[in-house]
Design a protein around this motif. Structure first.
Motif, PDB file in Angstrom:
ATOM      1  N   ALA A 115      -0.123  -6.084 -16.025  1.00 34.75           N
ATOM      2  CA  ALA A 115       1.318  -5.886 -15.874  1.00 34.75           C
ATOM      3  C   ALA A 115       1.755  -6.499 -14.550  1.00 34.75           C
ATOM      4  O   ALA A 115       1.605  -5.896 -13.487  1.00 34.75           O
ATOM      5  CB  ALA A 115       1.668  -4.403 -15.921  1.00 34.75           C
ATOM      6  N   ASP A 116       2.257  -7.710 -14.604  1.00 34.51           N
ATOM      7  CA  ASP A 116       2.643  -8.441 -13.384  1.00 34.51           C
ATOM      8  C   ASP A 116       3.983  -7.915 -12.876  1.00 34.51           C
ATOM      9  O   ASP A 116       5.040  -8.196 -13.458  1.00 34.51           O
ATOM     10  CB  ASP A 116       2.724  -9.935 -13.688  1.00 34.51           C
ATOM     11  N   MET A 117       3.982  -7.113 -11.837  1.00 34.38           N
ATOM     12  CA  MET A 117       5.216  -6.534 -11.306  1.00 34.38           C
ATOM     13  C   MET A 117       5.182  -6.520  -9.781  1.00 34.38           C
ATOM     14  O   MET A 117       4.111  -6.439  -9.174  1.00 34.38           O
ATOM     15  CB  MET A 117       5.421  -5.110 -11.852  1.00 34.38           C
ATOM     16  N   ASP A 118       6.389  -6.606  -9.198  1.00 35.29           N
ATOM     17  CA  ASP A 118       6.469  -6.574  -7.737  1.00 35.29           C
ATOM     18  C   ASP A 118       6.593  -5.128  -7.251  1.00 35.29           C
ATOM     19  O   ASP A 118       6.682  -4.176  -8.039  1.00 35.29           O
ATOM     20  CB  ASP A 118       7.620  -7.433  -7.224  1.00 35.29           C
ATOM     21  N   LEU A 119       6.645  -4.985  -5.941  1.00 31.96           N
ATOM     22  CA  LEU A 119       6.648  -3.645  -5.340  1.00 31.96           C
ATOM     23  C   LEU A 119       7.915  -2.865  -5.695  1.00 31.96           C
ATOM     24  O   LEU A 119       7.872  -1.633  -5.844  1.00 31.96           O
ATOM     25  CB  LEU A 119       6.507  -3.773  -3.817  1.00 31.96           C
ATOM     26  N   ASP A 120       9.035  -3.564  -5.834  1.00 21.90           N
ATOM     27  CA  ASP A 120      10.289  -2.888  -6.188  1.00 21.90           C
ATOM     28  C   ASP A 120      10.194  -2.247  -7.574  1.00 21.90           C
ATOM     29  O   ASP A 120      10.689  -1.121  -7.801  1.00 21.90           O
ATOM     30  CB  ASP A 120      11.449  -3.886  -6.164  1.00 21.90           C
ATOM     31  N   THR A 131      -6.924  11.916  -3.447  1.00 24.20           N
ATOM     32  CA  THR A 131      -5.726  12.196  -2.636  1.00 24.20           C
ATOM     33  C   THR A 131      -4.497  12.206  -3.539  1.00 24.20           C
ATOM     34  O   THR A 131      -4.473  11.571  -4.602  1.00 24.20           O
ATOM     35  CB  THR A 131      -5.545  11.128  -1.544  1.00 24.20           C
ATOM     36  N   THR A 132      -3.494  12.957  -3.139  1.00 22.64           N
ATOM     37  CA  THR A 132      -2.224  12.963  -3.866  1.00 22.64           C
ATOM     38  C   THR A 132      -1.224  11.983  -3.271  1.00 22.64           C
ATOM     39  O   THR A 132      -0.130  11.813  -3.792  1.00 22.64           O
ATOM     40  CB  THR A 132      -1.608  14.384  -3.860  1.00 22.64           C
ATOM     41  N   LYS A 133      -1.608  11.364  -2.162  1.00 27.77           N
ATOM     42  CA  LYS A 133      -0.741  10.374  -1.519  1.00 27.77           C
ATOM     43  C   LYS A 133      -1.265   8.972  -1.827  1.00 27.77           C
ATOM     44  O   LYS A 133      -2.227   8.510  -1.227  1.00 27.77           O
ATOM     45  CB  LYS A 133      -0.692  10.605  -0.010  1.00 27.77           C
ATOM     46  N   ILE A 134      -0.610   8.337  -2.792  1.00 24.34           N
ATOM     47  CA  ILE A 134      -1.081   7.031  -3.268  1.00 24.34           C
ATOM     48  C   ILE A 134      -0.150   5.947  -2.740  1.00 24.34           C
ATOM     49  O   ILE A 134       1.065   5.980  -3.020  1.00 24.34           O
ATOM     50  CB  ILE A 134      -1.111   6.977  -4.803  1.00 24.34           C
ATOM     51  N   PRO A 135      -0.645   5.003  -1.985  1.00 23.41           N
ATOM     52  CA  PRO A 135       0.206   3.893  -1.546  1.00 23.41           C
ATOM     53  C   PRO A 135       0.745   3.112  -2.745  1.00 23.41           C
ATOM     54  O   PRO A 135       0.007   2.861  -3.707  1.00 23.41           O
ATOM     55  CB  PRO A 135      -0.747   3.032  -0.711  1.00 23.41           C
ATOM     56  N   LEU A 136       2.009   2.757  -2.676  1.00 24.25           N
ATOM     57  CA  LEU A 136       2.597   1.994  -3.782  1.00 24.25           C
ATOM     58  C   LEU A 136       1.878   0.665  -3.978  1.00 24.25           C
ATOM     59  O   LEU A 136       1.792   0.154  -5.101  1.00 24.25           O
ATOM     60  CB  LEU A 136       4.084   1.760  -3.520  1.00 24.25           C
TER      61      LEU A 136
END
Length: 379
Positions: free
Chosen positions: A360-365, A343-348
């Motif tokens: 890579a520990d990162m938040d949604l922002d 799919t080209t629609k990837i949930p963040l």
């Protein structure tokens, strides 16, 4: 009684000066000359004074008061101190030789250029060795490369302002001076000083670059590429470094490898992947890992390689351009996820989980910011 090799070298120098045979004059001042080892052994054993050495040089067909005798004497003293690993003393004596030579060079013509190249190249080499030696002394002040740079600036003025016809002009020595200054400025982290040198080459009245010796031109293009890389002008950097790489002789493997260390990150950033055979041939294992990480979107491999080699990348001046490749890693990672999910629609949130899994520990922002930047660059 004077040493036969010393007398022979002095006579040879005097004869070739009168004949204006620049290549053989340069040979007499080169420390690879076959007469230098026995002469240095003689000077070491006899503890000959500088004045006595100068007298022998003058008496051996060069002539009293001749600056060439002074040049040779100081050059021999410098060579002796260099042999004894007294690099500070060697540099100071070599500066005396260069100063005497410049008095001749100011009024001479093109035939003196080969000797000029020998003297200024070795001045830079000794300056670097002397600075390293002085750093080992707690009270030392490593300033010899700065001294060499000041003298090279004077050399630059002499060559670039020469009024002789171009066919017999010392202007053809300017690129050699610039290349030596490039080396010093990069060594001392004064890259900004290179810009004035580049402007002089691009300016009106400078001889056509293609007419210079290819060795001078290749070195100039290599450093021009590095300056452009430092300034973020990737198109010009790629052109200059490609020119240097393609025109280096095949047997200059180390030089070609060094050139690729700057050229390949530029090509990667511009979406050009090097063949694996090229990376293997020049033993660029670290860059090969970077290429693999970028191509596969392997964020974990990319970050680990960057961390493990950070000091080397900083020393080479390629850390920033390599850091910019992370955008390509994220782009290719998104492509991999898209292919896996069909799919080209990837949930963040999916991208965030993959990034965390890759270390890579990162938040949604942060994930949203990365994706927004990628979309902005794509437009």
């Amino acid at each position: 009684m004077a040493n036969a090799s010393l007398v022979g070298l002095s006579r040879s120098l005097g004869k070739n000066v009168r004949l204006e045979n620049g290549q053989l004059v340069a040979r007499s001042l080169s420390r690879s000359h076959q007469m230098y080892p026995p002469i240095l052994q003689y000077l070491s054993q006899t503890q000959l004074s500088a004045d006595r050495l100068l007298s022998i040089c003058e008496e051996s067909d060069i002539g009293p008061g001749n600056l060439w005798a002074e040049i040779l004497a100081h050059n021999l003293i410098s060579a002796l101190r260099e042999r004894d690993r007294d690099y500070v003393g060697a540099f100071n004596a070599h500066i005396e030789a260069v100063s005497a030579f410049l008095k001749v060079f100011e009024t001479a013509t093109q035939w003196t250029l080969p000797a000029f190249y020998v003297l200024i190249d070795h001045m830079r080499i000794l300056g670097q060795a002397a600075d390293e030696q002085m750093r080992a002394d707690p009270d030392g002040k490593p300033d010899k490369l700065e001294t060499a740079a000041r003298i090279l600036n004077r050399c630059f003025g002499i060559t670039i302002n020469d009024r002789n016809p171009l066919s017999n002009s010392k202007k053809w020595g300017t690129l050699s001076v610039i290349n030596n200054l490039f080396r010093i400025h990069f060594k001392l982290n004064n890259v900004r000083l290179c810009k004035n040198l580049i402007r002089s080459v691009d300016g009106h009245g400078f001889p056509p670059l293609e007419k210079f010796p290819i060795s001078h031109l290749v070195t100039y293009k290599f450093f021009l590429g590095r300056v452009c890389l430092f300034e973020g002008n990737l198109t010009k950097a790629e052109d200059a470094l490609t020119f240097a790489f393609e025109r280096l002789p095949r047997n200059h493997v180390n030089s070609k490898r060094l050139c690729l260390m700057y050229l390949l990150p530029v090509k990667l950033f511009r979406g050009k992947y090097p063949p694996k055979g090229l990376l293997k041939k020049y033993q660029l294992d670290t860059l090969a890992t970077i290429v693999e990480a970028v191509a596969l979107g392997n964020l974990k491999l990319f970050n680990r390689t960057m961390e493990d080699n950070e000091e080397e990348f900083i020393r080479r001046g390629i850390l920033l351009i390599l850091e910019k490749l992370k955008d390509l890693v994220y782009r290719n990672l998104l492509f991999t996820i898209s292919t896996a999910l069909n799919t080209t629609k990837i949930p963040l949130t999916s991208l965030q989980k993959v990034c965390v899994w890759l270390g890579a520990d990162m938040d949604l922002d942060e994930v949203e910011c990365i994706v927004a930047n990628l979309l902005l660059r794509a437009t």
